[in-house]
Motif scaffolding. Structure first.
Motif, PDB file in Angstrom:
ATOM      1  N   MET A 151       9.012  14.556 -53.755  1.00 45.61           N
ATOM      2  CA  MET A 151       8.373  13.332 -53.533  1.00 45.61           C
ATOM      3  C   MET A 151       8.522  12.368 -54.797  1.00 45.61           C
ATOM      4  N   VAL A 152       8.742  13.040 -56.032  1.00 45.06           N
ATOM      5  CA  VAL A 152       8.814  12.137 -57.389  1.00 45.06           C
ATOM      6  C   VAL A 152      10.413  11.771 -57.228  1.00 45.06           C
ATOM      7  N   ALA A 153      11.405  12.370 -56.734  1.00 51.42           N
ATOM      8  CA  ALA A 153      12.678  11.970 -56.540  1.00 51.42           C
ATOM      9  C   ALA A 153      12.672  10.607 -55.761  1.00 51.42           C
ATOM     10  N   GLN A 154      11.950  10.734 -54.647  1.00 51.83           N
ATOM     11  CA  GLN A 154      11.922   9.577 -53.874  1.00 51.83           C
ATOM     12  C   GLN A 154      11.001   8.456 -54.361  1.00 51.83           C
ATOM     13  N   MET A 155       9.870   8.783 -54.854  1.00 48.25           N
ATOM     14  CA  MET A 155       9.169   7.607 -55.749  1.00 48.25           C
ATOM     15  C   MET A 155      10.004   6.849 -56.671  1.00 48.25           C
ATOM     16  N   ASP A 156      11.065   7.633 -57.298  1.00 49.93           N
ATOM     17  CA  ASP A 156      11.996   6.962 -58.159  1.00 49.93           C
ATOM     18  C   ASP A 156      13.086   6.282 -57.460  1.00 49.93           C
ATOM     19  N   ALA A 157      13.444   6.710 -56.310  1.00 55.75           N
ATOM     20  CA  ALA A 157      14.759   6.070 -55.538  1.00 55.75           C
ATOM     21  C   ALA A 157      14.128   4.903 -54.969  1.00 55.75           C
ATOM     22  N   GLU A 158      12.680   4.695 -54.756  1.00 60.42           N
ATOM     23  CA  GLU A 158      12.194   3.503 -54.184  1.00 60.42           C
ATOM     24  C   GLU A 158      12.074   2.315 -55.219  1.00 60.42           C
ATOM     25  N   GLY A 159      12.037   2.627 -56.458  1.00 57.08           N
ATOM     26  CA  GLY A 159      12.187   1.594 -57.449  1.00 57.08           C
ATOM     27  C   GLY A 159      10.774   1.455 -58.065  1.00 57.08           C
ATOM     28  N   PHE A 160       9.719   2.169 -58.020  1.00 54.16           N
ATOM     29  CA  PHE A 160       8.595   1.994 -58.629  1.00 54.16           C
ATOM     30  C   PHE A 160       8.696   2.196 -59.935  1.00 54.16           C
ATOM     31  N   GLY A 161       7.751   1.963 -60.963  1.00 53.20           N
ATOM     32  CA  GLY A 161       8.186   1.718 -62.286  1.00 53.20           C
ATOM     33  C   GLY A 161       7.458   3.134 -62.719  1.00 53.20           C
ATOM     34  N   SER A 162       7.402   3.350 -64.224  1.00 46.80           N
ATOM     35  CA  SER A 162       6.975   4.313 -64.856  1.00 46.80           C
ATOM     36  C   SER A 162       5.349   4.313 -65.103  1.00 46.80           C
ATOM     37  N   CYS A 163       4.482   5.513 -64.940  1.00 49.95           N
ATOM     38  CA  CYS A 163       3.184   5.264 -65.357  1.00 49.95           C
ATOM     39  C   CYS A 163       3.129   5.281 -66.909  1.00 49.95           C
ATOM     40  N   THR A 164       2.215   4.506 -67.378  1.00 53.69           N
ATOM     41  CA  THR A 164       1.968   4.415 -68.804  1.00 53.69           C
ATOM     42  C   THR A 164       0.742   4.870 -69.077  1.00 53.69           C
ATOM     43  N   ASN A 165      -0.158   5.464 -68.121  1.00 57.84           N
ATOM     44  CA  ASN A 165      -1.415   5.519 -68.358  1.00 57.84           C
ATOM     45  C   ASN A 165      -2.603   4.653 -68.782  1.00 57.84           C
ATOM     46  N   THR A 166      -2.111   3.281 -68.395  1.00 58.75           N
ATOM     47  CA  THR A 166      -3.117   2.279 -68.722  1.00 58.75           C
ATOM     48  C   THR A 166      -4.388   2.526 -67.913  1.00 58.75           C
ATOM     49  N   GLY A 167      -4.391   3.179 -66.828  1.00 58.18           N
ATOM     50  CA  GLY A 167      -5.619   3.657 -66.008  1.00 58.18           C
ATOM     51  C   GLY A 167      -6.248   2.739 -64.947  1.00 58.18           C
ATOM     52  N   ALA A 168      -5.469   1.442 -64.815  1.00 60.52           N
ATOM     53  CA  ALA A 168      -5.659   0.291 -64.192  1.00 60.52           C
ATOM     54  C   ALA A 168      -5.824   0.855 -62.681  1.00 60.52           C
ATOM     55  N   CYS A 169      -5.068   1.775 -62.233  1.00 62.16           N
ATOM     56  CA  CYS A 169      -5.052   2.133 -61.033  1.00 62.16           C
ATOM     57  C   CYS A 169      -6.310   2.864 -60.404  1.00 62.16           C
ATOM     58  N   ILE A 200      -6.149   6.236 -48.756  1.00 63.57           N
ATOM     59  CA  ILE A 200      -5.750   5.498 -47.700  1.00 63.57           C
ATOM     60  C   ILE A 200      -4.221   4.831 -47.527  1.00 63.57           C
ATOM     61  N   GLN A 201      -3.370   5.301 -48.768  1.00 64.18           N
ATOM     62  CA  GLN A 201      -2.283   4.595 -48.636  1.00 64.18           C
ATOM     63  C   GLN A 201      -2.272   2.527 -48.843  1.00 64.18           C
ATOM     64  N   CYS A 202      -3.341   2.229 -49.341  1.00 66.44           N
ATOM     65  CA  CYS A 202      -3.469   0.814 -49.376  1.00 66.44           C
ATOM     66  C   CYS A 202      -2.336   0.308 -50.145  1.00 66.44           C
ATOM     67  N   GLY A 203      -2.047   1.003 -51.480  1.00 67.39           N
ATOM     68  CA  GLY A 203      -1.056   0.358 -52.337  1.00 67.39           C
ATOM     69  C   GLY A 203      -1.632  -0.270 -53.326  1.00 67.39           C
ATOM     70  N   ALA A 204      -3.125  -0.463 -53.472  1.00 65.89           N
ATOM     71  CA  ALA A 204      -3.837  -1.163 -54.675  1.00 65.89           C
ATOM     72  C   ALA A 204      -3.489  -0.665 -55.862  1.00 65.89           C
ATOM     73  N   CYS A 205      -2.922   0.888 -56.108  1.00 65.95           N
ATOM     74  CA  CYS A 205      -2.686   1.357 -57.439  1.00 65.95           C
ATOM     75  C   CYS A 205      -1.406   0.691 -58.005  1.00 65.95           C
ATOM     76  N   VAL A 206      -0.348   0.542 -56.793  1.00 70.42           N
ATOM     77  CA  VAL A 206       0.854  -0.203 -57.228  1.00 70.42           C
ATOM     78  C   VAL A 206       0.587  -1.606 -57.660  1.00 70.42           C
ATOM     79  N   ALA A 207      -0.155  -2.208 -56.992  1.00 67.74           N
ATOM     80  CA  ALA A 207      -0.182  -3.900 -57.248  1.00 67.74           C
ATOM     81  C   ALA A 207      -1.141  -3.830 -58.711  1.00 67.74           C
ATOM     82  N   ALA A 208      -2.039  -2.956 -58.836  1.00 68.85           N
ATOM     83  CA  ALA A 208      -2.818  -3.066 -60.330  1.00 68.85           C
ATOM     84  C   ALA A 208      -1.935  -2.633 -61.384  1.00 68.85           C
ATOM     85  N   CYS A 209      -1.222  -1.794 -61.009  1.00 74.10           N
ATOM     86  CA  CYS A 209      -0.387  -1.250 -62.213  1.00 74.10           C
ATOM     87  C   CYS A 209       0.610  -2.413 -62.995  1.00 74.10           C
TER      88      CYS A 209
END
Lengths: 261, 256
Positions: free
Chosen positions: B206-224, B164-173
């Motif tokens: 989509m990956v290029a845009q994700m990087d351009a927006e300044g999100f971090g790298s996934c390190t597989n913590t699984g928090a999201c 649902i695009q809420c962004g909790a994954c970004v917030a949790a990571c």
């Protein structure tokens, strides 16, 4: 930029470098462990010293060793690059953060664990690797009787850079097989008699266990490997082999020398 | 009413994106355990308005867990202490009387604070616009079930599509990575026949845009995965990586 450079400069690509170098280092650990098991032998270090010579002089192994040094450097440098970008992605942190609710401790502390390991690698390589190459090690001579392989005469030879070289030959007159080698074994034994080195080595191995508990399976995920059928196998190997058995056996070496040799 | 709770709220207040912001403590007295978290905030706001103070700004819309508007980082976790629900589905019975609740906005440079607890999540929209679509020519309505799709594949695609695009994954990571969101949006199309034509162009864009927006790298913590209110799984991220590396290293980019 070519497709390749673009791929490796993306967030996914940088992690690909971490994954490939990391998994290569995991593979190296297996070889390193198996070789070093010879330290447990009671043969005045003959097998270990012969092995040390082989590992530093056999050309294919030398090529692999350069790959290994590069892997360590790239793994550390890219970890730094990725960490800097990640901290820039969240400049204002949370006042309350409950990471333990959603992720493992190792997965959140890979940087700290990795730093401990990097410090350890520098100490470890200066203790043994640099010593072996440039340290002016003493030599040791093993004369094994051809009639009775149990009977070995050991002579310690002081360092003499000009005259002594590694040699292995059969002395038919004396009826012995002679091996002259750099005595790395004695360096290991002397070092592992110092208690704080033993502590340092054991701490580093605990850190390695935690690092690989997350790192091994994470490396496969970064490559895109993920399937119900073999993900459990990777997780099992990551836990038992790479974060428990390998660090435990490595840690056993200094402990064994300290307490029993 | 008996059984009602008295709570202390530590709420992040920030006038606008340029303001430094800080925590303000409010008393939330006489809160019913049957209220939702947002209803509790409504009541606090009503009391603030009565005192002619500026009410706390927070995002919300459907209030039934399907729109993805509500956010809130509550006591160290996105959408609060429960799993698989959004903040609007969180009830006050999940807290205890006398508790202090810290409420923060999603924290990520790609999600700048608009005001108080409301953040700008248009970075997600821009990632979607970069490739999260399929191009279909206009024409007659195609027959239903014209293209056979195995049930497991359809189910997996629908699982990914529940994001649902809420962004909790970004917030949790801990790295503020958007990998789970982006990979879910890539997967829902990459799994289905209709998404094949643009599959490899899509993942790269989509990956290029994700990087351009300044999100971090996934390190597989699984928090999201744990914090996602819709239970989007990490498998999506690995699928995205396969498609991305496949596109970059093995697919044709031009005719030669």
């Amino acid at each position: 930029m070519s497709s390749f450079t673009k791929a490796f400069s993306s967030t996914l690509g940088k992690k690909l470098i971490m994954s490939l170098t990391g998994l290569f280092l995991c593979l190296f650990l297996i070889v390193h462990l198996l070789g070093n098991l010879q330290l447990f032998k009671h043969d005045d270090g003959m097998a270990f010293n012969v092995y040390s010579h082989f590992m530093t002089h056999f050309p294919p192994i030398k090529i692999v060793s350069y790959l290994l040094y590069l892997s360590i450097v790239f793994h550390a440098v890219y970890a730094l690059i990725i960490t800097i970008r990640n901290s820039k992605a969240r400049k204002v942190g949370y006042a309350v953060y409950k990471g333990s609710a959603n992720s493992t401790w190792s997965s959140r502390n890979m940087g700290i664990l990795g730093t401990i390991l990097l410090i350890f690698i520098v100490v470890h390589m200066s203790n043994f690797w640099a010593e072996y190459h440039w340290g002016g090690l003493p030599f040791i001579k093993y004369e094994t009787s051809l009639n009775n392989p149990e009977e070995v005469k050991v002579t310690k030879l002081p360092y003499n850079g000009n005259e002594l070289v590694y040699s292995q030959y059969v002395d038919t007159q004396a009826g012995t097989e002679v091996v002259v080698a750099k005595d790395l074994n004695i360096i290991v034994m002397d070092l592992f008699k110092i208690w704080w080195y033993v502590v340092l080595y054991v701490i580093a191995m605990i850190a390695m266990g935690f690092h690989l508990y997350h790192g091994f399976q994470s490396g496969f995920q970064t490559l895109g490997f993920d399937h119900k059928k073999y993900k459990p196998v990777i997780d099992f190997l990551g836990l038992w082999v790479f974060s428990i058995i390998i660090p435990a056996v490595f840690a056993a070496m200094p402990l064994y020398v300290f307490f029993f040799k | 009413m008996s059984g009602n709770m008295n709570l202390t709220l530590k709420v992040w207040r920030q006038k606008n994106a340029a303001d430094k912001g800080g925590f303000v403590t409010y008393k939330a007295d006489d809160v019913s355990p049957d209220m939702s978290f947002l209803e509790m905030l409504d009541i606090v706001n009503e009391r603030l308005v009565k005192k002619t103070e500026d009410p706390i700004h927070f995002d919300h819309d459907c209030r039934e867990g399907i729109c993805g508007a509500c956010s809130l980082y509550i006591n160290g976790r996105p959408h609060g202490p429960k799993q698989a629900i959004t903040t609007c589905q969180l009830h006050m019975r999940s807290f205890s009387d006398g508790e202090t609740i810290t409420i923060e906005p999603w924290r990520a440079e790609a999600f700048p604070v608009i005001k108080d607890l409301a953040v700008d999540r248009t970075a997600f929209d821009r990632i979607q616009e970069a490739g999260g679509f399929i191009s279909v020519n206009t024409g007659g309505v195609p027959d239903a079930n014209e293209i056979p799709i195995p049930k497991v594949v359809a189910d997996e695609a629908f699982n990914s599509a529940t994001c649902i695009q809420c962004g909790a994954c970004v917030a949790a990571c801990k790295n503020a990575s958007a990998a789970l969101f982006v990979s879910a949006k890539i997967s829902q199309l990459a799994l289905l026949p209709q998404g094949q034509t643009e599959r490899y162009r899509r993942v790269q864009a989509m990956v290029a845009q994700m990087d351009a927006e300044g999100f971090g790298s996934c390190t597989n913590t699984g928090a999201c995965e744990v914090e996602c209110p819709k239970g989007i799984s990490l498998t999506n991220i690995n699928r995205m990586r396969r498609d991305y590396f496949n596109a970059k290293f093995f697919k044709e980019e031009e005719i030669h």
